[in-house]
Design a protein around this motif. Sequence first.
Motif, mmCIF file in Angstrom:
data_model
loop_
_atom_site.group_PDB
_atom_site.id
_atom_site.type_symbol
_atom_site.label_atom_id
_atom_site.label_comp_id
_atom_site.label_asym_id
_atom_site.label_seq_id
_atom_site.Cartn_x
_atom_site.Cartn_y
_atom_site.Cartn_z
ATOM 1 N N VAL A 64 0.878 -1.152 0.107
ATOM 2 C CA VAL A 64 -0.037 0.133 -0.047
ATOM 3 C C VAL A 64 0.930 1.321 -0.058
ATOM 4 N N LYS A 65 1.949 1.153 0.606
ATOM 5 C CA LYS A 65 2.971 2.161 0.726
ATOM 6 C C LYS A 65 3.626 2.471 -0.448
ATOM 7 N N LEU A 66 3.885 1.532 -1.272
ATOM 8 C CA LEU A 66 4.651 1.811 -2.224
ATOM 9 C C LEU A 66 3.426 2.499 -3.630
ATOM 10 N N ALA A 67 2.220 2.005 -3.375
ATOM 11 C CA ALA A 67 1.190 2.317 -4.210
ATOM 12 C C ALA A 67 0.842 3.581 -4.089
ATOM 13 N N GLU A 68 0.934 4.325 -2.817
ATOM 14 C CA GLU A 68 0.551 5.364 -2.515
ATOM 15 C C GLU A 68 1.543 6.634 -2.925
ATOM 16 N N GLU A 69 2.822 5.901 -2.961
ATOM 17 C CA GLU A 69 3.845 6.652 -3.434
ATOM 18 C C GLU A 69 4.210 6.685 -5.109
ATOM 19 N N GLY A 70 2.967 6.017 -5.792
ATOM 20 C CA GLY A 70 3.007 5.789 -7.144
ATOM 21 C C GLY A 70 3.775 4.807 -7.803
ATOM 22 N N HIS A 71 4.452 4.051 -6.837
ATOM 23 C CA HIS A 71 5.395 2.836 -7.391
ATOM 24 C C HIS A 71 4.522 1.871 -7.668
ATOM 25 N N MET A 72 3.690 1.945 -8.855
ATOM 26 C CA MET A 72 2.826 0.694 -9.139
ATOM 27 C C MET A 72 3.640 -0.190 -10.155
ATOM 28 N N PRO A 73 3.279 -1.532 -10.174
ATOM 29 C CA PRO A 73 4.018 -2.569 -11.106
ATOM 30 C C PRO A 73 4.155 -1.997 -12.367
ATOM 31 N N GLN A 74 3.285 -1.322 -12.986
ATOM 32 C CA GLN A 74 3.132 -0.949 -14.433
ATOM 33 C C GLN A 74 4.436 0.063 -14.645
ATOM 34 N N ARG A 75 4.880 0.515 -13.606
ATOM 35 C CA ARG A 75 5.719 1.936 -13.631
ATOM 36 C C ARG A 75 7.051 1.441 -14.300
ATOM 37 N N SER A 76 7.731 0.406 -14.194
ATOM 38 C CA SER A 76 8.938 0.014 -14.665
ATOM 39 C C SER A 76 9.006 -1.536 -14.695
ATOM 40 N N GLY A 77 10.014 -2.185 -15.487
ATOM 41 C CA GLY A 77 10.484 -3.499 -15.339
ATOM 42 C C GLY A 77 10.719 -3.944 -13.982
ATOM 43 N N PHE A 78 11.584 -3.074 -13.218
ATOM 44 C CA PHE A 78 12.037 -3.383 -12.071
ATOM 45 C C PHE A 78 10.702 -3.527 -11.120
ATOM 46 N N LEU A 79 9.728 -2.516 -11.099
ATOM 47 C CA LEU A 79 8.485 -2.745 -9.982
ATOM 48 C C LEU A 79 7.689 -3.885 -10.384
ATOM 49 N N SER A 80 7.487 -4.307 -11.704
ATOM 50 C CA SER A 80 6.997 -5.481 -12.154
ATOM 51 C C SER A 80 7.386 -6.943 -11.418
ATOM 52 N N ALA A 81 8.779 -6.709 -11.608
ATOM 53 C CA ALA A 81 9.494 -7.970 -11.184
ATOM 54 C C ALA A 81 9.442 -7.972 -9.628
ATOM 55 N N HIS A 82 9.435 -6.546 -8.827
ATOM 56 C CA HIS A 82 9.614 -6.889 -7.401
ATOM 57 C C HIS A 82 8.011 -7.159 -6.932
ATOM 58 N N PHE A 83 6.977 -6.561 -7.489
ATOM 59 C CA PHE A 83 5.617 -7.177 -7.002
ATOM 60 C C PHE A 83 5.420 -8.376 -7.296
ATOM 61 N N THR A 84 5.824 -8.930 -8.599
ATOM 62 C CA THR A 84 5.579 -10.350 -9.002
ATOM 63 C C THR A 84 6.252 -11.498 -8.011
ATOM 64 N N LEU A 85 7.443 -11.105 -7.785
ATOM 65 C CA LEU A 85 8.319 -11.933 -6.772
ATOM 66 C C LEU A 85 7.556 -12.139 -5.276
ATOM 67 N N LEU A 86 7.539 -10.684 -4.813
ATOM 68 C CA LEU A 86 6.951 -10.613 -3.474
ATOM 69 C C LEU A 86 5.470 -11.241 -3.346
ATOM 70 N N GLY A 87 4.690 -10.814 -4.462
ATOM 71 C CA GLY A 87 3.353 -11.413 -4.377
ATOM 72 C C GLY A 87 3.387 -12.650 -4.584
ATOM 73 N N CYS A 88 4.184 -13.459 -5.399
ATOM 74 C CA CYS A 88 3.998 -14.784 -5.378
ATOM 75 C C CYS A 88 4.118 -15.416 -4.156
ATOM 76 N N HIS A 89 5.403 -14.622 -3.532
ATOM 77 C CA HIS A 89 5.786 -15.549 -1.873
ATOM 78 C C HIS A 89 4.459 -15.174 -1.281
ATOM 79 N N GLY A 90 3.944 -14.063 -1.108
ATOM 80 C CA GLY A 90 2.819 -13.657 -0.138
ATOM 81 C C GLY A 90 1.555 -14.466 -0.481
#
Lengths: 106, 208
Positions: free
Chosen positions: B125-151
């Motif tokens: 939620v904190k990342l989303a509030e700062e505008g760091h959404m998965p669609q912002r960059s390849g890095f953020l996509s990978a970040h959310f995918t990896l952590l989301g998959c573990h979660g």
Amino acid sequence: MMAQEQAGERRREYRDKLIGLAGAAVLTAASFLLVVLKPVSRDLILAGLGALALAQIGWQFRFFLDIDLRKSHRDDLQLVLFTGLIVALMIGGSLWILFNQHARMG
Amino acid sequence: MSDQQSLHAGVNIGRTDPEAHEEAGPVMFGFWVFLMSDLVLFALLLATYSAMSLHGIAGGPTPKDVTDLKSAGIETALLLASSFTFGMASLAQKYRDDRAPMVAWMVATALLGIAFLGFEARDFVKLAEEGHMPQRSGFLSAHFTLLGCHGLHVSAGLVWMAVLFVQMRVPGLERLVRLRIMRLALFWHMLDVVWIAILTFVFLYGAA
């Protein structure tokens, strides 16, 4: 005799879990200290973190998944080792290709 | 003596229930095969992440910008503690005739798991509030995918645990439920192992 053996096994298994927790805490604390205090150069910190992660993973396998070279059933140990090989090949291969692609696009 | 041998990964019931122990061998091995294939999935997500965290920034936030070391520390403590409490639940199942201590350790595990997910959701939620959404960059996509998959895996483990709490109350399922708890134990410990890799290569590398 049987009861005695079982009591020994029980003590050993409970002790293993406590050792597992203590070791995991120490290794984690070491990783965080390395990042927070930055006692050495960045490259050394990254290498140290990688080594600590490997140690921690080995530790978790030994004390929580009860995999080790002596007491494991042969099949599951071999499966772990084979998976390790596959993971190394796939990670190494992926990084090789991705970095190569990046270099070509730059 | 065959019932003394270790037949599979994790705590073996051994001679406290020799018949279930014999049954556990193939069942646990099959589940172990699944876990190893799951490990390959996480390894590849990590490989993608490491390439993306270097070359996929696209002018957006870097790993350093999105790393909350304090939150990562709390999450790690929660997950490591939950692995320990599940280990204690496995041993309570093996050595205690009454079910209460095992259930207590498992409830503790579930609470730690829920707390972990709570902190992870707060991070997202904190990342989303700062505008760091998965669609912002390849890095953020990978970040959310990896952590989301573990979660998601942790969430699945919690659902599994809830189902087992219900099944424990159904008479006649004792042995089946025992074997299921043993498999959940492997699953849970494996998620801890995966988290170690995520903690190191996502959060600690990000902050270093």
